[in-house]
Design a protein around this motif. Sequence first.
Motif, PDB file in Angstrom:
ATOM      1  N   ALA A 235       0.829  -1.209   0.000  1.00  0.00           N
ATOM      2  CA  ALA A 235       0.000   0.000   0.000  1.00  0.00           C
ATOM      3  C   ALA A 235       0.862   1.256   0.000  1.00  0.00           C
ATOM      4  O   ALA A 235       1.816   1.380   0.767  1.00  0.00           O
ATOM      5  N   GLY A 236       0.516   2.179  -0.894  1.00  0.00           N
ATOM      6  CA  GLY A 236       1.235   3.437  -1.022  1.00  0.00           C
ATOM      7  C   GLY A 236       2.312   3.425  -2.083  1.00  0.00           C
ATOM      8  O   GLY A 236       2.739   4.488  -2.550  1.00  0.00           O
ATOM      9  N   GLN A 237       2.788   2.256  -2.458  1.00  0.00           N
ATOM     10  CA  GLN A 237       3.738   2.198  -3.557  1.00  0.00           C
ATOM     11  C   GLN A 237       3.028   2.602  -4.843  1.00  0.00           C
ATOM     12  O   GLN A 237       1.872   2.228  -5.073  1.00  0.00           O
ATOM     13  N   ALA A 238       3.705   3.345  -5.677  1.00  0.00           N
ATOM     14  CA  ALA A 238       3.095   3.851  -6.902  1.00  0.00           C
ATOM     15  C   ALA A 238       4.167   4.020  -7.965  1.00  0.00           C
ATOM     16  O   ALA A 238       5.359   4.111  -7.660  1.00  0.00           O
ATOM     17  N   ASP A 250      10.382   4.406 -19.808  1.00  0.00           N
ATOM     18  CA  ASP A 250      10.865   5.082 -18.602  1.00  0.00           C
ATOM     19  C   ASP A 250       9.941   4.707 -17.445  1.00  0.00           C
ATOM     20  O   ASP A 250       8.712   4.799 -17.583  1.00  0.00           O
ATOM     21  N   THR A 251      10.523   4.317 -16.311  1.00  0.00           N
ATOM     22  CA  THR A 251       9.741   3.937 -15.135  1.00  0.00           C
ATOM     23  C   THR A 251      10.255   4.682 -13.917  1.00  0.00           C
ATOM     24  O   THR A 251      11.465   4.698 -13.644  1.00  0.00           O
ATOM     25  N   PHE A 252       9.330   5.293 -13.175  1.00  0.00           N
ATOM     26  CA  PHE A 252       9.649   5.950 -11.909  1.00  0.00           C
ATOM     27  C   PHE A 252       8.750   5.356 -10.823  1.00  0.00           C
ATOM     28  O   PHE A 252       7.542   5.260 -11.005  1.00  0.00           O
ATOM     29  N   TYR A 253       9.348   4.957  -9.709  1.00  0.00           N
ATOM     30  CA  TYR A 253       8.652   4.200  -8.665  1.00  0.00           C
ATOM     31  C   TYR A 253       8.742   4.981  -7.355  1.00  0.00           C
ATOM     32  O   TYR A 253       9.833   5.422  -6.950  1.00  0.00           O
ATOM     33  N   TYR A 254       7.593   5.124  -6.684  1.00  0.00           N
ATOM     34  CA  TYR A 254       7.551   5.798  -5.383  1.00  0.00           C
ATOM     35  C   TYR A 254       7.518   4.761  -4.267  1.00  0.00           C
ATOM     36  O   TYR A 254       6.664   3.873  -4.248  1.00  0.00           O
ATOM     37  N   PHE A 255       8.474   4.885  -3.333  1.00  0.00           N
ATOM     38  CA  PHE A 255       8.550   4.002  -2.165  1.00  0.00           C
ATOM     39  C   PHE A 255       8.143   4.805  -0.936  1.00  0.00           C
ATOM     40  O   PHE A 255       8.880   5.707  -0.505  1.00  0.00           O
ATOM     41  N   PRO A 256       6.965   4.506  -0.338  1.00  0.00           N
ATOM     42  CA  PRO A 256       6.480   5.335   0.773  1.00  0.00           C
ATOM     43  C   PRO A 256       7.377   5.295   2.006  1.00  0.00           C
ATOM     44  O   PRO A 256       7.457   6.278   2.749  1.00  0.00           O
ATOM     45  N   GLY A 257       8.050   4.154   2.264  1.00  0.00           N
ATOM     46  CA  GLY A 257       8.927   4.081   3.427  1.00  0.00           C
ATOM     47  C   GLY A 257      10.095   5.039   3.341  1.00  0.00           C
ATOM     48  O   GLY A 257      10.602   5.518   4.363  1.00  0.00           O
ATOM     49  N   GLN A 258      10.535   5.336   2.120  1.00  0.00           N
ATOM     50  CA  GLN A 258      11.642   6.260   1.906  1.00  0.00           C
ATOM     51  C   GLN A 258      11.172   7.652   1.527  1.00  0.00           C
ATOM     52  O   GLN A 258      11.979   8.589   1.501  1.00  0.00           O
ATOM     53  N   ARG A 259       9.874   7.749   1.205  1.00  0.00           N
ATOM     54  CA  ARG A 259       9.289   9.016   0.756  1.00  0.00           C
ATOM     55  C   ARG A 259      10.094   9.610  -0.396  1.00  0.00           C
ATOM     56  O   ARG A 259      10.405  10.805  -0.412  1.00  0.00           O
ATOM     57  N   ARG A 260      10.411   8.752  -1.356  1.00  0.00           N
ATOM     58  CA  ARG A 260      11.171   9.241  -2.492  1.00  0.00           C
ATOM     59  C   ARG A 260      10.804   8.461  -3.750  1.00  0.00           C
ATOM     60  O   ARG A 260      10.270   7.345  -3.683  1.00  0.00           O
ATOM     61  N   LEU A 449       4.546  12.517  -9.566  1.00  0.00           N
ATOM     62  CA  LEU A 449       4.390  11.278  -8.800  1.00  0.00           C
ATOM     63  C   LEU A 449       4.735  11.499  -7.339  1.00  0.00           C
ATOM     64  O   LEU A 449       4.024  11.039  -6.434  1.00  0.00           O
ATOM     65  N   ARG A 450       5.811  12.211  -7.103  1.00  0.00           N
ATOM     66  CA  ARG A 450       6.200  12.500  -5.719  1.00  0.00           C
ATOM     67  C   ARG A 450       5.144  13.375  -5.038  1.00  0.00           C
ATOM     68  O   ARG A 450       4.767  13.137  -3.885  1.00  0.00           O
ATOM     69  N   ALA A 451       4.654  14.366  -5.751  1.00  0.00           N
ATOM     70  CA  ALA A 451       3.687  15.301  -5.168  1.00  0.00           C
ATOM     71  C   ALA A 451       2.381  14.582  -4.797  1.00  0.00           C
ATOM     72  O   ALA A 451       1.864  14.778  -3.684  1.00  0.00           O
ATOM     73  N   ILE A 452       1.847  13.782  -5.676  1.00  0.00           N
ATOM     74  CA  ILE A 452       0.549  13.130  -5.388  1.00  0.00           C
ATOM     75  C   ILE A 452       0.724  11.990  -4.382  1.00  0.00           C
ATOM     76  O   ILE A 452      -0.220  11.646  -3.663  1.00  0.00           O
TER      77      ILE A 452
END
Length: 455
Positions: A235-238, A250-260, A449-452
């Motif tokens: 949950a929260g990964q995007a 091109d792929t960009f992945y958001y990791f909520p535990g790292q907030r990056r 992606l980071r903002a949302i």
Amino acid sequence: MRFCKLTALAGALLASHAALAADAASLGTTLTPLGGERAGNADGSIPAWTEGSALEPGWSYGKPRADYFKHKGDKPLFTIDAANVDKYAGKLTEGQVAVIKGFKNYKLEVYPSRRYCSAPDFVQANTKANVGMAKIGADGWSLAEATVPGIPFPLPQSGIEVLWNAKMKYAGVALDMKALWVMLSPRSGGSDWIEAGSTQTYYYPWGKKGSNKLSELPPVEYHTYFNYTSPTALAGQALVITSYLNKTSDTFYYFPGQRRVRRMPSYSYDAPQVGFENQYTLDEPRVFNGTPDRFDWKLVGKKEMFIGYGSFGMYDPAADRRKVVTPDGVDPKATRYELHRVWVVEATAKDGVRHVAPKRRFYFDEDSWALMGAEDYDAQGKLWKVRESFLIPVAETGACDNPAFVQYDLVSGRVLFDQAGMGAGKDMVWAVEADDPKYKDAFYTPDNLRAISDR
């Protein structure tokens, strides 16, 4: 599967299509507006194609799509199961036969064949304009030019042209899956499913109404945004992915535990997707996904084949998903199979290129160009995975689409389902107007992606 007759048929069909290659007038006359053979087959089991919607008027979002299907009253003609599969093997693929014999709930309820897939007038006009105009790039695999939205190669001369027809078939500007479940059945002897709740949007920048040259637009096949809502571990990964017409995604992945947000340059092709025990690679969604440059694509010809046509049960948001997708296969009550002609394309990994499935075979519906099935073979040449998709007429677009798919792993015995809102409580949306922030290029950037994700 017997290829002796198929090979002879391939030669005849390729010759006939070569003769038509410069004749756009065949579209809408001897051929359908998108390039299928208008005539039925010799014994009438495949009817002639007819113009006109397969949906009754009056549907609006939130109403059950199946209720408006004109052919909802059809009854099955017969059932194909393990007891009689050999009788029908000539109209099945090697993979279908293997799944019927290996998964006890997998049966084909065969209905009368209905041919209705088409597209709006502007898509038909663009498709006709593409005859002699659309081009594959000098690299032999990229899509360099086409009039869009439209089928690039309605009279295909190669396997890569057929693949691009499937990738570029009209689906509006976006497919918005407001809720969906990715489901993977338990390991052998186990009882624990892997089920991930999520939302996903595909945005097709070239899908806007009208007529444009692809070369005058950004070279994008699609953008997608994907966000896990469950389980807790995911949950929260995007992520956002841009799939290009002429280079690797091109792929960009958001990791909520790292907030990056991290760029994931190797998260493509046959890389395993996060959270699915190496059972689901990045190029398996929607039967084939992503950049086709690692394979040589051979056009084999056509065959008659039972495929999932009008299978509204695979898109029913009110369905009990665990009763539809089971460890023993998909409940046949949720599917509908019909006999149709399909293009057969074989993909073989290029010399010096590594892939977990170095040989693949794909099946494309002649009327819609939808990619309806695939078989993957392992490095030893053994049949390994079988995928099939499920096509429906779409009220919003006036075309047909087939995002929902199931994958059968013949080695592990596991079943995977993805890319539809079946059992998720919310229906999908095919959007034809770019009136939402998610239907804009700016939504699919790492900064956004980071903002949302940080909200």
